[in-house]
Design a protein around this motif. Sequence first.
Motif, PDB file in Angstrom:
ATOM      1  N   ASP A  73      -4.310  -0.315   4.823  1.00 27.35           N
ATOM      2  CA  ASP A  73      -4.459  -1.335   5.747  1.00 27.35           C
ATOM      3  C   ASP A  73      -5.845  -1.110   6.735  1.00 27.35           C
ATOM      4  OD1 ASP A  73      -3.758   0.277   8.491  1.00 27.35           O
ATOM      5  OD2 ASP A  73      -2.252   0.918   6.841  1.00 27.35           O
ATOM      6  N   ASN A  74      -5.992  -1.848   7.794  1.00 26.98           N
ATOM      7  CA  ASN A  74      -7.233  -1.738   8.637  1.00 26.98           C
ATOM      8  C   ASN A  74      -7.450  -0.425   9.140  1.00 26.98           C
ATOM      9  OD1 ASN A  74      -6.466  -2.121  11.527  1.00 26.98           O
ATOM     10  ND2 ASN A  74      -5.351  -3.550  10.341  1.00 26.98           N
ATOM     11  N   THR A  75      -6.353   0.349   9.349  1.00 27.62           N
ATOM     12  CA  THR A  75      -6.372   1.538  10.253  1.00 27.62           C
ATOM     13  C   THR A  75      -7.198   2.741   9.331  1.00 27.62           C
ATOM     14  OG1 THR A  75      -4.209   2.258   9.581  1.00 27.62           O
ATOM     15  CG2 THR A  75      -4.436   0.979  11.719  1.00 27.62           C
ATOM     16  N   LYS A  76      -6.974   2.475   8.109  1.00 27.27           N
ATOM     17  CA  LYS A  76      -7.657   3.703   7.024  1.00 27.27           C
ATOM     18  C   LYS A  76      -9.005   3.347   7.067  1.00 27.27           C
ATOM     19  CE  LYS A  76      -3.236   4.615   6.655  1.00 27.27           C
ATOM     20  NZ  LYS A  76      -2.447   4.252   5.368  1.00 27.27           N
ATOM     21  N   ILE A  77      -9.470   1.986   7.114  1.00 28.77           N
ATOM     22  CA  ILE A  77     -10.949   1.755   6.915  1.00 28.77           C
ATOM     23  C   ILE A  77     -11.793   2.239   7.881  1.00 28.77           C
ATOM     24  CG2 ILE A  77     -12.490  -0.150   6.097  1.00 28.77           C
ATOM     25  CD1 ILE A  77     -10.220   0.042   4.202  1.00 28.77           C
ATOM     26  N   GLY A  78     -13.087   2.839   7.311  1.00 29.93           N
ATOM     27  CA  GLY A  78     -13.765   3.446   8.277  1.00 29.93           C
ATOM     28  C   GLY A  78     -13.411   4.908   8.681  1.00 29.93           C
ATOM     29  N   ARG A  79     -12.309   5.538   8.124  1.00 29.89           N
ATOM     30  CA  ARG A  79     -11.848   6.798   8.580  1.00 29.89           C
ATOM     31  C   ARG A  79     -12.042   7.741   7.502  1.00 29.89           C
ATOM     32  NH1 ARG A  79      -5.323   8.040   9.313  1.00 29.89           N
ATOM     33  NH2 ARG A  79      -5.575   9.973  10.658  1.00 29.89           N
ATOM     34  N   VAL A  80     -12.363   8.900   7.724  1.00 29.38           N
ATOM     35  CA  VAL A  80     -12.665  10.038   6.651  1.00 29.38           C
ATOM     36  C   VAL A  80     -11.389  11.254   7.134  1.00 29.38           C
ATOM     37  CG1 VAL A  80     -14.313  11.791   5.813  1.00 29.38           C
ATOM     38  CG2 VAL A  80     -15.062   9.506   6.555  1.00 29.38           C
ATOM     39  N   THR A  81     -10.579  11.680   6.104  1.00 31.21           N
ATOM     40  CA  THR A  81      -9.914  12.600   6.328  1.00 31.21           C
ATOM     41  C   THR A  81     -10.339  13.942   5.575  1.00 31.21           C
ATOM     42  OG1 THR A  81      -8.347  11.835   4.993  1.00 31.21           O
ATOM     43  CG2 THR A  81      -7.938  11.200   7.012  1.00 31.21           C
ATOM     44  N   PHE A  82      -9.461  15.091   5.389  1.00 31.15           N
ATOM     45  CA  PHE A  82      -9.894  16.262   4.913  1.00 31.15           C
ATOM     46  C   PHE A  82     -10.447  16.393   3.364  1.00 31.15           C
ATOM     47  CE2 PHE A  82      -8.505  20.230   2.947  1.00 31.15           C
ATOM     48  CZ  PHE A  82      -9.600  21.159   3.281  1.00 31.15           C
ATOM     49  N   ALA A  83      -9.376  15.742   2.412  1.00 28.04           N
ATOM     50  CA  ALA A  83      -9.862  15.918   0.982  1.00 28.04           C
ATOM     51  C   ALA A  83     -10.418  14.750   0.330  1.00 28.04           C
ATOM     52  CB  ALA A  83      -8.690  16.629   0.412  1.00 28.04           C
ATOM     53  N   GLU A  84     -11.276  14.869  -0.452  1.00 24.46           N
ATOM     54  CA  GLU A  84     -11.844  13.696  -1.121  1.00 24.46           C
ATOM     55  C   GLU A  84     -11.022  13.522  -2.236  1.00 24.46           C
ATOM     56  OE1 GLU A  84     -16.057  12.208  -3.119  1.00 24.46           O
ATOM     57  OE2 GLU A  84     -15.404  14.179  -3.543  1.00 24.46           O
ATOM     58  N   ILE A  85     -10.596  12.072  -2.548  1.00 24.40           N
ATOM     59  CA  ILE A  85     -10.030  11.649  -3.640  1.00 24.40           C
ATOM     60  C   ILE A  85     -11.142  11.381  -4.713  1.00 24.40           C
ATOM     61  CG2 ILE A  85      -8.371   9.793  -4.964  1.00 24.40           C
ATOM     62  CD1 ILE A  85      -7.052   9.951  -2.065  1.00 24.40           C
ATOM     63  N   CYS A  86     -11.993  10.397  -4.347  1.00 30.44           N
ATOM     64  CA  CYS A  86     -12.904  10.064  -5.190  1.00 30.44           C
ATOM     65  C   CYS A  86     -13.933   9.031  -4.400  1.00 30.44           C
ATOM     66  CB  CYS A  86     -12.281   9.004  -6.212  1.00 30.44           C
ATOM     67  SG  CYS A  86     -11.703   7.473  -5.816  1.00 30.44           S
ATOM     68  N   PRO A  87     -15.134   8.955  -5.012  1.00 30.27           N
ATOM     69  CA  PRO A  87     -15.995   8.046  -4.534  1.00 30.27           C
ATOM     70  C   PRO A  87     -15.696   6.462  -4.868  1.00 30.27           C
ATOM     71  CG  PRO A  87     -16.857   8.733  -6.655  1.00 30.27           C
ATOM     72  CD  PRO A  87     -15.630   9.590  -6.451  1.00 30.27           C
ATOM     73  N   LEU A  88     -16.007   5.614  -4.132  1.00 28.77           N
ATOM     74  CA  LEU A  88     -15.735   4.033  -4.403  1.00 28.77           C
ATOM     75  C   LEU A  88     -16.168   3.622  -5.813  1.00 28.77           C
ATOM     76  CD1 LEU A  88     -15.913   2.119  -0.911  1.00 28.77           C
ATOM     77  CD2 LEU A  88     -14.403   3.371  -2.021  1.00 28.77           C
ATOM     78  N   THR A  89     -17.169   4.154  -6.498  1.00 26.08           N
ATOM     79  CA  THR A  89     -17.488   3.806  -7.784  1.00 26.08           C
ATOM     80  C   THR A  89     -16.346   3.912  -8.685  1.00 26.08           C
ATOM     81  OG1 THR A  89     -18.798   5.878  -8.005  1.00 26.08           O
ATOM     82  CG2 THR A  89     -19.903   3.858  -7.430  1.00 26.08           C
ATOM     83  N   ASP A  90     -15.437   4.733  -8.364  1.00 23.40           N
ATOM     84  CA  ASP A  90     -14.089   4.968  -9.176  1.00 23.40           C
ATOM     85  C   ASP A  90     -13.063   4.055  -9.459  1.00 23.40           C
ATOM     86  OD1 ASP A  90     -15.631   7.416 -10.282  1.00 23.40           O
ATOM     87  OD2 ASP A  90     -14.536   8.787  -9.537  1.00 23.40           O
ATOM     88  N   ILE A  91     -13.118   3.309  -8.266  1.00 22.25           N
ATOM     89  CA  ILE A  91     -12.004   2.319  -8.086  1.00 22.25           C
ATOM     90  C   ILE A  91     -12.492   0.940  -8.529  1.00 22.25           C
ATOM     91  CG2 ILE A  91     -11.008   3.563  -6.493  1.00 22.25           C
ATOM     92  CD1 ILE A  91     -11.560   1.871  -4.405  1.00 22.25           C
ATOM     93  N   ASP A  92     -11.567  -0.036  -8.934  1.00 26.36           N
ATOM     94  CA  ASP A  92     -11.876  -1.383  -9.276  1.00 26.36           C
ATOM     95  C   ASP A  92     -11.621  -2.403  -8.286  1.00 26.36           C
ATOM     96  OD1 ASP A  92     -12.352  -0.985 -12.125  1.00 26.36           O
ATOM     97  OD2 ASP A  92     -10.346  -0.191 -12.240  1.00 26.36           O
ATOM     98  N   ASP A  93     -10.428  -2.149  -7.300  1.00 24.24           N
ATOM     99  CA  ASP A  93     -10.141  -3.149  -6.350  1.00 24.24           C
ATOM    100  C   ASP A  93      -9.663  -2.358  -5.128  1.00 24.24           C
ATOM    101  OD1 ASP A  93     -10.155  -5.637  -8.116  1.00 24.24           O
ATOM    102  OD2 ASP A  93      -8.955  -4.121  -9.248  1.00 24.24           O
ATOM    103  N   LEU A  94      -9.944  -2.998  -4.057  1.00 25.21           N
ATOM    104  CA  LEU A  94      -9.346  -2.662  -2.613  1.00 25.21           C
ATOM    105  C   LEU A  94      -8.656  -3.784  -2.082  1.00 25.21           C
ATOM    106  CD1 LEU A  94      -9.054  -0.951  -0.289  1.00 25.21           C
ATOM    107  CD2 LEU A  94     -11.308  -2.013   0.598  1.00 25.21           C
ATOM    108  N   VAL A  95      -7.418  -3.703  -1.827  1.00 23.15           N
ATOM    109  CA  VAL A  95      -6.547  -4.728  -1.473  1.00 23.15           C
ATOM    110  C   VAL A  95      -6.224  -4.256   0.059  1.00 23.15           C
ATOM    111  CG1 VAL A  95      -4.415  -5.937  -1.463  1.00 23.15           C
ATOM    112  CG2 VAL A  95      -5.321  -5.252  -3.530  1.00 23.15           C
ATOM    113  N   THR A  96      -6.733  -4.915   1.145  1.00 24.53           N
ATOM    114  CA  THR A  96      -6.547  -4.696   2.543  1.00 24.53           C
ATOM    115  C   THR A  96      -6.170  -5.884   3.288  1.00 24.53           C
ATOM    116  OG1 THR A  96      -7.623  -3.544   4.289  1.00 24.53           O
ATOM    117  CG2 THR A  96      -8.904  -4.967   2.797  1.00 24.53           C
TER     118      THR A  96
END
Length: 252
Positions: free
Chosen positions: A207-230
């Motif tokens: 949801d929109n509260t997560k967009i633009g936010r950075v937390t402690f541990a990296e999961i992956c760069p955006l190039t590793d995902i296909d879709d964002l549903v928001t």
Amino acid sequence: MLKADRIARILDHIAKEGSADVHALTALLGVSGATIRRDLQTLHEQGLLHRTRGGAVTGPVNLELPLRHRAGRQQEEKRRIALAAAQLVPDGAVVGMTGGTTVTEIARALSDRSGLTVVTNAVNIAADLIVRSDIRLVVIGGNARTASYELVGPAAERMLSQYHLDIAFIGVDGLTATEGCTTHDEMESHTDRAFLRTSARSVVVADNTKIGRVTFAEICPLTDIDDLVTDDALSPEQEKAITDRGVRVIRA
């Protein structure tokens, strides 16, 4: 207002503002100062905030709230996101699901489908789906995280490596074009990456509260995902920055 809803509103307000006094919370929630003081003391004892004279402040930066306190936040947005995400699942698919409140809503949206196989490390999702006889359920084992109800760690990653997922839904705590997808816990991030590695299609739900936010541990760069549903609160600038990384954005 139920106590659970009141607690969630207090935590949400203090997480956004950094602090709050009793008078402000009384006006916000329409309850007595004595009620607010009792709630703040309860949260202090749970380690979710620090009680101060006349109010409270947040604990650690980017405090991870337990799932039970996050479930009511942005609820309508999460349901819309979940319904849109569920439409991406073809009949007979093998579906991976990490933990998180939005992914939990996807599990509920899919609960009436038949012929699906769901692979999850979230014990709350497993509890919801185990009674659904038309869904084949595979639960990934590991170390239990009380904040997210997820089973994580090397055992979970080894088990995931044995499966092929048609589509995986990943919950995140933060997402930016430059820093990618992030979460609060390092071990959880490793397990999330294991879901990504074994899936033909990777979908992040946030949801929109997560967009633009950075937390402690990296999961992956955006190039590793296909879709964002928001949800539809995503700004045009944010959407362009994300789509420029090759991610399809689906607004719910």
